[in-house]
Design a protein around this motif. Structure first.
Motif, PDB file in Angstrom:
ATOM      1  N   LEU A   5      28.321  43.586  39.945  1.00 17.00           N
ATOM      2  CA  LEU A   5      27.767  43.414  38.670  1.00 17.00           C
ATOM      3  C   LEU A   5      26.387  42.559  39.006  1.00 17.00           C
ATOM      4  O   LEU A   5      25.662  42.895  37.749  1.00 17.00           O
ATOM      5  CB  LEU A   5      28.562  43.557  38.355  1.00 17.00           C
ATOM      6  N   ASP A   6      25.848  41.625  40.012  1.00 18.40           N
ATOM      7  CA  ASP A   6      25.177  40.898  39.642  1.00 18.40           C
ATOM      8  C   ASP A   6      24.497  40.228  38.029  1.00 18.40           C
ATOM      9  O   ASP A   6      24.014  40.725  37.433  1.00 18.40           O
ATOM     10  CB  ASP A   6      23.743  41.456  40.400  1.00 18.40           C
ATOM     11  N   LEU A   7      25.847  39.355  38.048  1.00 21.55           N
ATOM     12  CA  LEU A   7      25.690  39.131  36.865  1.00 21.55           C
ATOM     13  C   LEU A   7      25.661  37.746  36.268  1.00 21.55           C
ATOM     14  O   LEU A   7      24.942  36.961  37.069  1.00 21.55           O
ATOM     15  CB  LEU A   7      27.176  38.738  36.263  1.00 21.55           C
ATOM     16  N   ASN A   8      24.785  37.272  35.480  1.00 22.85           N
ATOM     17  CA  ASN A   8      24.037  36.456  34.926  1.00 22.85           C
ATOM     18  C   ASN A   8      24.840  35.389  34.770  1.00 22.85           C
ATOM     19  O   ASN A   8      26.119  35.396  34.232  1.00 22.85           O
ATOM     20  CB  ASN A   8      22.550  35.830  34.582  1.00 22.85           C
ATOM     21  N   ALA A   9      24.277  33.781  34.689  1.00 27.12           N
ATOM     22  CA  ALA A   9      25.254  33.149  34.040  1.00 27.12           C
ATOM     23  C   ALA A   9      26.193  33.145  32.807  1.00 27.12           C
ATOM     24  O   ALA A   9      27.125  33.105  32.802  1.00 27.12           O
ATOM     25  CB  ALA A   9      24.434  31.347  34.310  1.00 27.12           C
ATOM     26  N   LYS A  10      25.096  33.417  31.903  1.00 26.35           N
ATOM     27  CA  LYS A  10      25.725  33.478  30.350  1.00 26.35           C
ATOM     28  C   LYS A  10      26.897  35.127  30.720  1.00 26.35           C
ATOM     29  O   LYS A  10      27.021  34.831  30.168  1.00 26.35           O
ATOM     30  CB  LYS A  10      24.496  33.839  29.480  1.00 26.35           C
ATOM     31  N   GLN A  11      26.006  36.318  31.136  1.00 32.02           N
ATOM     32  CA  GLN A  11      27.217  37.192  31.919  1.00 32.02           C
ATOM     33  C   GLN A  11      28.675  36.328  31.730  1.00 32.02           C
ATOM     34  O   GLN A  11      29.770  36.921  32.045  1.00 32.02           O
ATOM     35  CB  GLN A  11      27.207  38.626  32.508  1.00 32.02           C
ATOM     36  N   GLN A  12      28.443  35.619  33.107  1.00 35.39           N
ATOM     37  CA  GLN A  12      29.415  35.288  33.678  1.00 35.39           C
ATOM     38  C   GLN A  12      30.614  34.131  32.738  1.00 35.39           C
ATOM     39  O   GLN A  12      31.632  35.309  33.142  1.00 35.39           O
ATOM     40  CB  GLN A  12      29.175  34.127  34.820  1.00 35.39           C
ATOM     41  N   ILE A  60      40.400  50.813  25.213  1.00 34.06           N
ATOM     42  CA  ILE A  60      39.155  50.127  24.266  1.00 34.06           C
ATOM     43  C   ILE A  60      38.349  48.782  23.996  1.00 34.06           C
ATOM     44  O   ILE A  60      37.316  49.365  23.962  1.00 34.06           O
ATOM     45  CB  ILE A  60      39.646  51.326  22.760  1.00 34.06           C
ATOM     46  N   ALA A  61      39.407  48.323  23.466  1.00 33.50           N
ATOM     47  CA  ALA A  61      38.538  46.707  23.151  1.00 33.50           C
ATOM     48  C   ALA A  61      37.906  46.316  23.956  1.00 33.50           C
ATOM     49  O   ALA A  61      36.679  45.419  23.924  1.00 33.50           O
ATOM     50  CB  ALA A  61      39.618  45.829  21.933  1.00 33.50           C
ATOM     51  N   MET A  62      38.572  46.362  25.277  1.00 32.99           N
ATOM     52  CA  MET A  62      37.446  45.509  26.533  1.00 32.99           C
ATOM     53  C   MET A  62      36.781  46.466  27.558  1.00 32.99           C
ATOM     54  O   MET A  62      35.498  45.230  27.364  1.00 32.99           O
ATOM     55  CB  MET A  62      38.939  45.843  27.463  1.00 32.99           C
ATOM     56  N   LYS A  63      36.926  47.819  26.455  1.00 29.14           N
ATOM     57  CA  LYS A  63      35.619  48.532  27.422  1.00 29.14           C
ATOM     58  C   LYS A  63      34.581  48.079  25.659  1.00 29.14           C
ATOM     59  O   LYS A  63      33.436  48.347  26.601  1.00 29.14           O
ATOM     60  CB  LYS A  63      35.711  49.803  27.257  1.00 29.14           C
ATOM     61  N   ASN A  64      34.607  47.620  24.798  1.00 34.91           N
ATOM     62  CA  ASN A  64      33.907  47.540  24.098  1.00 34.91           C
ATOM     63  C   ASN A  64      33.034  46.394  24.198  1.00 34.91           C
ATOM     64  O   ASN A  64      32.051  46.005  23.914  1.00 34.91           O
ATOM     65  CB  ASN A  64      34.376  47.942  22.683  1.00 34.91           C
ATOM     66  N   LYS A  65      33.424  45.068  24.613  1.00 37.00           N
ATOM     67  CA  LYS A  65      33.295  43.474  24.998  1.00 37.00           C
ATOM     68  C   LYS A  65      32.295  43.747  25.682  1.00 37.00           C
ATOM     69  O   LYS A  65      31.542  43.367  25.422  1.00 37.00           O
ATOM     70  CB  LYS A  65      34.805  42.494  24.997  1.00 37.00           C
ATOM     71  N   MET A  66      32.936  44.870  27.213  1.00 37.62           N
ATOM     72  CA  MET A  66      31.980  44.597  28.539  1.00 37.62           C
ATOM     73  C   MET A  66      30.468  45.298  28.164  1.00 37.62           C
ATOM     74  O   MET A  66      29.554  44.895  28.062  1.00 37.62           O
ATOM     75  CB  MET A  66      32.276  45.271  29.175  1.00 37.62           C
ATOM     76  N   LYS A  67      30.474  46.266  26.911  1.00 37.54           N
ATOM     77  CA  LYS A  67      29.478  46.970  25.976  1.00 37.54           C
ATOM     78  C   LYS A  67      28.471  46.203  25.666  1.00 37.54           C
ATOM     79  O   LYS A  67      27.454  46.739  26.092  1.00 37.54           O
ATOM     80  CB  LYS A  67      29.650  48.371  26.020  1.00 37.54           C
ATOM     81  N   THR A  68      29.218  45.074  25.192  1.00 35.99           N
ATOM     82  CA  THR A  68      27.994  44.158  24.404  1.00 35.99           C
ATOM     83  C   THR A  68      27.705  42.590  25.700  1.00 35.99           C
ATOM     84  O   THR A  68      26.577  43.109  25.247  1.00 35.99           O
ATOM     85  CB  THR A  68      28.740  43.124  23.189  1.00 35.99           C
ATOM     86  N   ILE A  69      28.248  43.346  26.506  1.00 31.33           N
ATOM     87  CA  ILE A  69      27.792  42.139  27.779  1.00 31.33           C
ATOM     88  C   ILE A  69      26.919  42.267  28.527  1.00 31.33           C
ATOM     89  O   ILE A  69      25.836  41.951  29.205  1.00 31.33           O
ATOM     90  CB  ILE A  69      29.088  41.477  28.742  1.00 31.33           C
ATOM     91  N   SER A  71      24.470  45.562  30.952  1.00 29.09           N
ATOM     92  CA  SER A  71      23.639  45.958  30.834  1.00 29.09           C
ATOM     93  C   SER A  71      24.124  47.848  30.960  1.00 29.09           C
ATOM     94  O   SER A  71      25.173  47.722  31.732  1.00 29.09           O
ATOM     95  CB  SER A  71      22.804  45.920  32.390  1.00 29.09           C
ATOM     96  N   PRO A  72      23.797  48.783  30.998  1.00 27.22           N
ATOM     97  CA  PRO A  72      24.489  50.383  31.791  1.00 27.22           C
ATOM     98  C   PRO A  72      24.609  50.726  32.579  1.00 27.22           C
ATOM     99  O   PRO A  72      25.285  50.917  33.859  1.00 27.22           O
ATOM    100  CB  PRO A  72      23.081  50.868  30.611  1.00 27.22           C
ATOM    101  N   GLU A  73      23.604  50.327  34.002  1.00 26.61           N
ATOM    102  CA  GLU A  73      23.661  50.575  34.661  1.00 26.61           C
ATOM    103  C   GLU A  73      24.719  48.699  35.795  1.00 26.61           C
ATOM    104  O   GLU A  73      25.842  49.329  36.189  1.00 26.61           O
ATOM    105  CB  GLU A  73      22.416  49.428  35.735  1.00 26.61           C
ATOM    106  N   GLN A  74      25.235  48.172  35.117  1.00 27.16           N
ATOM    107  CA  GLN A  74      25.906  47.345  35.153  1.00 27.16           C
ATOM    108  C   GLN A  74      27.322  47.272  34.818  1.00 27.16           C
ATOM    109  O   GLN A  74      28.805  47.573  34.825  1.00 27.16           O
ATOM    110  CB  GLN A  74      25.983  45.814  34.634  1.00 27.16           C
ATOM    111  N   LEU A  75      27.382  47.880  33.951  1.00 27.67           N
ATOM    112  CA  LEU A  75      28.130  48.692  33.197  1.00 27.67           C
ATOM    113  C   LEU A  75      28.899  50.434  33.867  1.00 27.67           C
ATOM    114  O   LEU A  75      30.036  50.386  33.995  1.00 27.67           O
ATOM    115  CB  LEU A  75      28.172  49.714  31.499  1.00 27.67           C
ATOM    116  N   ASP A  76      27.724  50.727  34.537  1.00 29.65           N
ATOM    117  CA  ASP A  76      28.785  51.440  35.329  1.00 29.65           C
ATOM    118  C   ASP A  76      28.946  51.142  36.347  1.00 29.65           C
ATOM    119  O   ASP A  76      30.037  51.893  36.678  1.00 29.65           O
ATOM    120  CB  ASP A  76      27.257  52.665  35.464  1.00 29.65           C
ATOM    121  N   LYS A  77      28.256  49.992  37.093  1.00 29.60           N
ATOM    122  CA  LYS A  77      29.309  49.392  38.172  1.00 29.60           C
ATOM    123  C   LYS A  77      30.662  48.939  37.727  1.00 29.60           C
ATOM    124  O   LYS A  77      31.567  49.759  38.659  1.00 29.60           O
ATOM    125  CB  LYS A  77      28.519  48.018  38.496  1.00 29.60           C
TER     126      LYS A  77
END
Length: 116
Positions: A5-12, A60-69, A71-77
């Motif tokens: 997902l190419d996460l940055n340090a904060k996202q990790q 659903i809660a997990m998906k909503n949390k991931m949406k906040t962290i 990007s749209p491209e990362q969410l699709d991946k």
């Protein structure tokens, strides 16, 4: 997941925290279910419905949390990775079920092509 997902340090850090929380909840649910199984209690349809709803609520809660962290491209991946993992799990469980079936019935055509 970090590389895919190419996460940055904060996202990790955020994703790590969410996954850790999810694992704790999942383990608690598993422990509860195993305790009920040891008591040899059969679950009613209503109890199964409640359990499945609880699982869906967590997803659903997990998906909503991931949406906040993410990007749209990362969410699709991430969604694509989940689908791949889901397919692998289903394939593995079908394989186990086929083995169980053959052991119980001795002669089973499940998973084999029927010859005409």
């Amino acid at each position: 997941m970090t590389l895919e997902l190419d996460l940055n340090a904060k996202q990790q850090e955020q994703v790590k925290q969410i996954i850790a929380e999810q694992m704790v909840k999942r383990e608690a649910m598993r422990t509860e279910q195993m305790a009920k199984k040891e008591e040899d209690k059969k679950r009613t349809a209503d109890q199964i419905f409640v359990i499945k709803n609880k699982i869906l609520d967590e997803q659903i809660a997990m998906k909503n949390k991931m949406k906040t962290i993410l990007s749209p491209e990362q969410l699709d991946k991430w969604n694509a990775l989940k689908e791949v993992n889901k397919a692998k799990m289903k394939e593995g469980s079908e394989k186990k079920e086929g083995q169980k079936c053959c052991k119980e019935k001795k002669e089973c055509n499940k998973g084999k092509e029927e010859k005409e």
